[in-house]
Design a protein around this motif. Structure first.
Motif, PDB file in Angstrom:
ATOM      1  N   GLY A 194      34.982  74.877  35.093  1.00  0.00           N
ATOM      2  CA  GLY A 194      35.952  73.801  35.197  1.00  0.00           C
ATOM      3  C   GLY A 194      35.992  72.995  36.490  1.00  0.00           C
ATOM      4  O   GLY A 194      35.822  71.934  36.556  1.00  0.00           O
ATOM      5  N   LEU A 195      36.251  74.000  37.585  1.00  0.00           N
ATOM      6  CA  LEU A 195      36.434  73.790  38.812  1.00  0.00           C
ATOM      7  C   LEU A 195      35.217  73.371  39.384  1.00  0.00           C
ATOM      8  O   LEU A 195      35.216  72.145  40.303  1.00  0.00           O
ATOM      9  CB  LEU A 195      37.048  74.549  39.663  1.00  0.00           C
ATOM     10  N   PHE A 196      34.150  73.913  39.194  1.00  0.00           N
ATOM     11  CA  PHE A 196      32.908  73.633  39.774  1.00  0.00           C
ATOM     12  C   PHE A 196      32.331  72.129  39.204  1.00  0.00           C
ATOM     13  O   PHE A 196      31.867  71.399  39.750  1.00  0.00           O
ATOM     14  CB  PHE A 196      31.994  74.523  39.808  1.00  0.00           C
ATOM     15  N   LYS A 237      31.900  58.120  26.486  1.00  0.00           N
ATOM     16  CA  LYS A 237      32.791  56.987  26.381  1.00  0.00           C
ATOM     17  C   LYS A 237      32.702  56.102  27.736  1.00  0.00           C
ATOM     18  O   LYS A 237      32.999  54.980  27.779  1.00  0.00           O
ATOM     19  CB  LYS A 237      34.179  57.627  26.385  1.00  0.00           C
ATOM     20  N   ASP A 238      32.800  56.827  29.017  1.00  0.00           N
ATOM     21  CA  ASP A 238      32.863  56.116  30.165  1.00  0.00           C
ATOM     22  C   ASP A 238      31.735  55.725  30.953  1.00  0.00           C
ATOM     23  O   ASP A 238      31.403  54.402  31.375  1.00  0.00           O
ATOM     24  CB  ASP A 238      34.004  56.952  31.161  1.00  0.00           C
ATOM     25  N   PRO A 295      33.898  69.882  29.502  1.00  0.00           N
ATOM     26  CA  PRO A 295      35.009  68.643  30.266  1.00  0.00           C
ATOM     27  C   PRO A 295      34.633  67.336  30.272  1.00  0.00           C
ATOM     28  O   PRO A 295      35.173  66.393  30.293  1.00  0.00           O
ATOM     29  CB  PRO A 295      35.248  69.042  31.607  1.00  0.00           C
ATOM     30  N   TYR A 296      33.109  67.023  30.121  1.00  0.00           N
ATOM     31  CA  TYR A 296      32.618  65.768  30.390  1.00  0.00           C
ATOM     32  C   TYR A 296      31.591  65.297  29.318  1.00  0.00           C
ATOM     33  O   TYR A 296      31.235  64.336  29.426  1.00  0.00           O
ATOM     34  CB  TYR A 296      31.614  65.991  31.642  1.00  0.00           C
ATOM     35  N   ILE A 297      31.631  65.771  28.193  1.00  0.00           N
ATOM     36  CA  ILE A 297      30.994  65.364  26.872  1.00  0.00           C
ATOM     37  C   ILE A 297      31.523  64.084  26.599  1.00  0.00           C
ATOM     38  O   ILE A 297      30.588  62.991  26.424  1.00  0.00           O
ATOM     39  CB  ILE A 297      30.762  66.454  25.785  1.00  0.00           C
ATOM     40  N   GLN A 333      28.901  61.833  36.302  1.00  0.00           N
ATOM     41  CA  GLN A 333      29.224  63.008  35.340  1.00  0.00           C
ATOM     42  C   GLN A 333      28.182  63.546  34.626  1.00  0.00           C
ATOM     43  O   GLN A 333      28.063  64.785  33.590  1.00  0.00           O
ATOM     44  CB  GLN A 333      30.024  62.525  34.302  1.00  0.00           C
ATOM     45  N   ALA A 334      26.679  63.417  35.088  1.00  0.00           N
ATOM     46  CA  ALA A 334      25.529  64.114  34.402  1.00  0.00           C
ATOM     47  C   ALA A 334      25.423  65.323  35.300  1.00  0.00           C
ATOM     48  O   ALA A 334      24.566  66.304  34.806  1.00  0.00           O
ATOM     49  CB  ALA A 334      24.190  63.009  34.632  1.00  0.00           C
ATOM     50  N   ALA A 335      25.807  65.205  36.275  1.00  0.00           N
ATOM     51  CA  ALA A 335      25.747  66.595  37.463  1.00  0.00           C
ATOM     52  C   ALA A 335      25.997  68.039  36.714  1.00  0.00           C
ATOM     53  O   ALA A 335      25.219  68.799  36.835  1.00  0.00           O
ATOM     54  CB  ALA A 335      26.484  66.466  38.651  1.00  0.00           C
TER      55      ALA A 335
END
Length: 486
Positions: free
Chosen positions: A202-204, A83-84, A76-78, A215-217
């Protein structure tokens, strides 16, 4: 947004009902077998067989779920990480994605052969290390480090989809577990549990990203899962090899030159016929079975990766076209889609338990039907411009994914020999990754168009992508159907 919450609720109820029916049928089948002619002896054999299969599942499934869980945490965060959080231009992000898929395509040409030669367990351990290093690269801002991370990510993805399953199938055959259980059952459980892990991951991932404000977490959480997988593999897995290892250790025997073929040569020149396809071997050369697998996996999984890339954008576009200004609940939509995939895998497992029924079709024909249905899921939104129709088509496509993965795994298990399993599994991913790179280039080209107030240009681009996906799936269905025709 009650529409999406309602659909999640319906899907959860249907999944729970299907799981209950499957459990109930399995319990009845076990009782029926235990009342066989041999009485106590039969019950003892069933109990012993179930225990052996259970021990095998405990050895394999934790590693499989930890490995894929690490992948789901990152998914979900790649894009948003680059980008952000990193502030990279859209074009650079596209190059990073393309680099990952190109690395996967290139590595697929040799990692399978190395795994067969030096061991699938060792290759799985290397996967854990390589993917962990790929996760660590997001902590740096250097563009060279980020590109190195995508190269490691592409290599790791090839290992994830080839060597872990190769180890399991070969080990299943090596221990002669066919009499105690079914691989179809294991493949179905793998897909079902993987869907559940995807939802939880995804939820975690969203939770820890919100709590830590970075978003690195999720990537660091993925490292933890990879460390656990490394520990499980080190302590619980034994090593197994392919034919190239035997040739390397014992020397190539006279008349066994075929063992030295690389994966591409096996597909191009043919291989030993599989017992699963004995009834059609006279009509088609044995190499064509591998060609059918190659076309099917490349088209379906290539379309799936493209769909993952633009599914939320497509729904958002339909939402905007309907004149709705509110934001879409992407977390809820993701949960609904994962429930749909679980429904597909549960349906496959339940269907496989009906193997003695006369009306049950073969795995090949089931997969052919699934591919045609998946093709319709992309052409229907082109004909009917509606947000709900698009969402439901996506749900049906996820159901097809739930059926596809255990079905294709079963076919690969039957067609590909254990001695070259990792080699062939790796080669099958080369055209898949090339397909995705070409698709990403097309998607990028569409985004470079000017964005006027009218949504028409973007809608046309979405329709073009959907038509290509539908055509690819229909071609795969036709190719596979030709090789099961009598």
């Amino acid at each position: 947004m009650a529409f999406y919450e309602y659909n999640v609720l319906v899907l959860v109820v249907v999944v729970a009902g299907t799981a209950y029916l499957q459990h109930r049928r399995g319990s009845k089948a076990a009782v029926s077998r235990s009342r066989g002619q041999d009485g106590e002896a039969t019950r003892a054999a069933i109990t012993a067989g179930d225990a052996v299969i259970w021990q095998f599942k405990k050895k394999f499934l934790p590693v499989y779920l930890l490995a894929f869980g690490s992948d789901w945490l990152q998914g979900p965060y790649i894009y948003t990480m680059y980008k952000d959080e990193k502030g990279l231009p859209e074009e650079t992000v596209a190059y990073l994605f393309a680099t990952g898929f190109l690395a996967a395509a290139i590595s697929a040409s040799f990692v399978g052969s190395l795994a067969d030669r030096y061991g699938r367990r060792s290759a799985s351990l290397f996967f854990c290390v390589a993917y962990a290093l790929s996760c660590f690269t997001v902590l740096f801002d250097s563009i060279f480090t980020l590109f190195a991370g995508r190269i490691l990510g592409g290599l790791s993805t090839t290992l994830l989809w080839s060597v872990i399953e190769s180890w399991m199938v070969t080990e299943f055959h090596r221990q002669h577990l066919e009499e105690a259980g079914s691989l179809s059952d294991i493949f179905g459980i793998m897909t079902t549990l993987n869907g559940a892990v995807a939802i939880l991951a995804g939820l975690f991932a969203q939770t820890i990203a919100d709590v830590t404000k970075t978003q690195a977490a999720p990537f660091m959480a993925a490292v933890v899962l990879l460390i656990l997988a490394f520990g499980f593999i080190s302590s619980r897995w034994s090593e197994n090899y392919g034919d190239s290892h035997k040739s390397n250790v014992d020397g190539l025997l006279p008349g066994s030159e075929e063992k030295e073929k690389n994966g591409l040569q096996y597909i191009l020149q043919g291989r030993k016929s599989s017992e699963f396809f004995e009834d059609i071997t006279d009509c088609f050369g044995p190499d064509k079975h591998l060609w059918a697998l190659c076309i099917t996996s490349s088209c379906f999984e290539g379309v799936m990766y493209l769909w993952i890339f633009f599914k939320f954008a497509a729904l958002k576009l339909s939402h905007e076209a309907a004149g709705k200004g509110s934001e879409l609940p992407f977390g809820t939509i993701f949960a609904a889609l994962m429930c749909a995939m679980m429904l597909g895998s549960l349906s496959f497992t339940y269907y496989s338990s009906l193997a003695t029924s006369r009306w049950v079709v073969s795995p090949s024909r089931l997969l052919t039907i699934t591919l045609f249905v998946a093709s319709a899921c992309f052409i229907l939104p082109v004909l009917v411009h509606d947000e709900a129709v698009t969402f439901w088509c996506f749900c049906v496509f996820e159901i097809c994914c739930g059926i596809y993965f255990p079905s294709i795994a079963r076919l690969k298990e039957q067609i590909v020999e254990d001695g070259v399993r990792a080699k062939i599994y790796g080669i099958l991913r080369i055209p898949l990754n090339i397909f995705v790179v070409l698709g990403l280039m097309l998607t990028k080209a569409g985004k470079l168009r000017p964005d006027p107030p009218s949504l028409e240009p973007r809608l046309r681009h979405r329709e073009n992508v959907f038509i290509i996906c539908s055509g690819a799936l229909a071609a795969a269905a036709a190719a596979l159907g030709a090789f099961v025709a009598e």
